[in-house]
Design a protein around this motif. Sequence first.
Motif, PDB file in Angstrom:
ATOM      1  N   ALA A 112       0.835  -1.214   0.000  1.00 29.53           N
ATOM      2  CA  ALA A 112       0.000   0.000   0.000  1.00 29.53           C
ATOM      3  C   ALA A 112       0.861   1.251   0.000  1.00 29.53           C
ATOM      4  N   GLN A 113       1.964   1.231   0.762  1.00 30.76           N
ATOM      5  CA  GLN A 113       2.834   2.398   0.855  1.00 30.76           C
ATOM      6  C   GLN A 113       3.583   2.655  -0.445  1.00 30.76           C
ATOM      7  N   ALA A 114       3.856   1.592  -1.196  1.00 31.09           N
ATOM      8  CA  ALA A 114       4.599   1.745  -2.453  1.00 31.09           C
ATOM      9  C   ALA A 114       3.705   2.192  -3.608  1.00 31.09           C
ATOM     10  N   ALA A 115       2.400   2.032  -3.473  1.00 30.17           N
ATOM     11  CA  ALA A 115       1.470   2.298  -4.572  1.00 30.17           C
ATOM     12  C   ALA A 115       1.211   3.781  -4.775  1.00 30.17           C
ATOM     13  N   THR A 116       0.955   4.145  -6.019  1.00 32.80           N
ATOM     14  CA  THR A 116       0.501   5.503  -6.316  1.00 32.80           C
ATOM     15  C   THR A 116      -0.865   5.741  -5.691  1.00 32.80           C
ATOM     16  N   VAL A 117      -1.715   4.725  -5.781  1.00 39.19           N
ATOM     17  CA  VAL A 117      -3.045   4.758  -5.160  1.00 39.19           C
ATOM     18  C   VAL A 117      -3.282   3.401  -4.512  1.00 39.19           C
ATOM     19  N   ASN A 118      -3.757   3.425  -3.259  1.00 42.61           N
ATOM     20  CA  ASN A 118      -4.152   2.178  -2.593  1.00 42.61           C
ATOM     21  C   ASN A 118      -5.652   2.184  -2.364  1.00 42.61           C
ATOM     22  N   LEU A 119      -6.313   1.113  -2.797  1.00 44.79           N
ATOM     23  CA  LEU A 119      -7.739   0.949  -2.569  1.00 44.79           C
ATOM     24  C   LEU A 119      -7.924   0.034  -1.359  1.00 44.79           C
ATOM     25  N   ASP A 120      -8.635   0.526  -0.379  1.00 43.63           N
ATOM     26  CA  ASP A 120      -8.823  -0.205   0.869  1.00 43.63           C
ATOM     27  C   ASP A 120      -9.882  -1.283   0.698  1.00 43.63           C
ATOM     28  N   ALA A 121      -9.455  -2.549   0.746  1.00 42.15           N
ATOM     29  CA  ALA A 121     -10.375  -3.682   0.629  1.00 42.15           C
ATOM     30  C   ALA A 121     -10.458  -4.444   1.955  1.00 42.15           C
ATOM     31  N   GLY A 122     -10.119  -3.764   3.031  1.00 45.14           N
ATOM     32  CA  GLY A 122     -10.092  -4.416   4.330  1.00 45.14           C
ATOM     33  C   GLY A 122     -11.474  -4.778   4.854  1.00 45.14           C
ATOM     34  N   VAL A 123     -11.549  -5.850   5.614  1.00 43.82           N
ATOM     35  CA  VAL A 123     -12.792  -6.292   6.255  1.00 43.82           C
ATOM     36  C   VAL A 123     -12.516  -6.516   7.733  1.00 43.82           C
ATOM     37  N   THR A 124     -13.531  -6.363   8.555  1.00 44.23           N
ATOM     38  CA  THR A 124     -13.356  -6.551   9.996  1.00 44.23           C
ATOM     39  C   THR A 124     -13.284  -8.015  10.385  1.00 44.23           C
ATOM     40  N   THR A 135     -12.298 -15.137   2.633  1.00 41.83           N
ATOM     41  CA  THR A 135     -13.702 -15.240   2.194  1.00 41.83           C
ATOM     42  C   THR A 135     -14.286 -13.844   2.006  1.00 41.83           C
ATOM     43  N   SER A 136     -14.556 -13.158   3.105  1.00 42.50           N
ATOM     44  CA  SER A 136     -15.069 -11.782   3.002  1.00 42.50           C
ATOM     45  C   SER A 136     -14.059 -10.872   2.320  1.00 42.50           C
ATOM     46  N   SER A 137     -12.770 -11.089   2.593  1.00 40.98           N
ATOM     47  CA  SER A 137     -11.737 -10.220   2.010  1.00 40.98           C
ATOM     48  C   SER A 137     -11.640 -10.398   0.492  1.00 40.98           C
ATOM     49  N   THR A 138     -11.752 -11.638   0.019  1.00 36.79           N
ATOM     50  CA  THR A 138     -11.702 -11.844  -1.429  1.00 36.79           C
ATOM     51  C   THR A 138     -12.957 -11.287  -2.107  1.00 36.79           C
ATOM     52  N   THR A 139     -14.093 -11.394  -1.406  1.00 38.90           N
ATOM     53  CA  THR A 139     -15.328 -10.829  -1.955  1.00 38.90           C
ATOM     54  C   THR A 139     -15.218  -9.313  -2.071  1.00 38.90           C
TER      55      THR A 139
END
Length: 303
Positions: A112-124, A135-139
């Motif tokens: 994420a730090q190396a990317a020009t843009v990071n898209l947050d795909a995090g799940v709780t 499972t939820s993270s891949t979805t």
Amino acid sequence: MNELRGRIDERFVKACELMLECKGRIVVLGMGKSGHIGNKIAATLASTGTPAFFVHPAEASHGDMGMITQADIVLALSNSGSTPEIVTLLPLIKRLGITLISMTGNPQSPLAQAATVNLDAGVTQEACPLNLAPTSSTTACLVLGDALAIALLDARGFTAEDFAFSHPGGALGRRLLLKVEHVMHSGKELPQVPRGTSLSGALLEMSQKGLGMTVVIEPDGRLAGIFTDGDLRRALDREIDVRSTIIDQVMTEHGRTARPHMLAAEALKVMEDHKISALVVVDEQNHPLGALNMHDLLRAGVM
């Protein structure tokens, strides 16, 4: 998934802008389950107007990095953001000056730090009761990938016909690319008789050509009408003499027609709307060029 709505923010817009301006291809990277999702995202991008392909990160370290050019954009997927096979490629991606977009569950990760843009795909929490299997993270990644593809599709003005060109073997491709001229019967296959022909003569022509209809022609070659199996049944109900009756008395005057460059799907709609099973194909001067019926469209896979 409600959490993802808030992720369609300025970072998402920036990622879309970068991908839209890309002169090369979108190269998707991902290991394990993220790799499977990456494969699908690349396929969706490619089929909706954004040239893309998937590269396995482990193979990239052993020669496949040569598939990526400076004109491309790398879209790297990793829930942890620290997948070794991807992190290993980061210095090379930076050295080549390739734009990097990441999709991670950890905005503080190396990827994420190396990317020009990071898209947050995090799940709780993963759907897995052990909170281990992706499972939820891949979805979440899949949803964000589809959102990117559809946003780019809309920005490019990508049409249903464009989509069909990417799917010529599918049902949509057949419906949007196949034209009447591709399925119609023409030349010697077209059943036709002139005005004044006896009904028995018209039936002989129908039997020989096997389309369940015949075109009736004016003396100047224009369409006078059409006679079908349905017209025959109605004529027999009226106890008409097949030998003494001429076709003019029992044909359908003019009838519904199609043009050769009309989509086959449009011809099907005409048939369905008017509850008929055959159409005569005519040119601009109303000269018959061919004919088609429901069976032709069925064989062509339009129905």
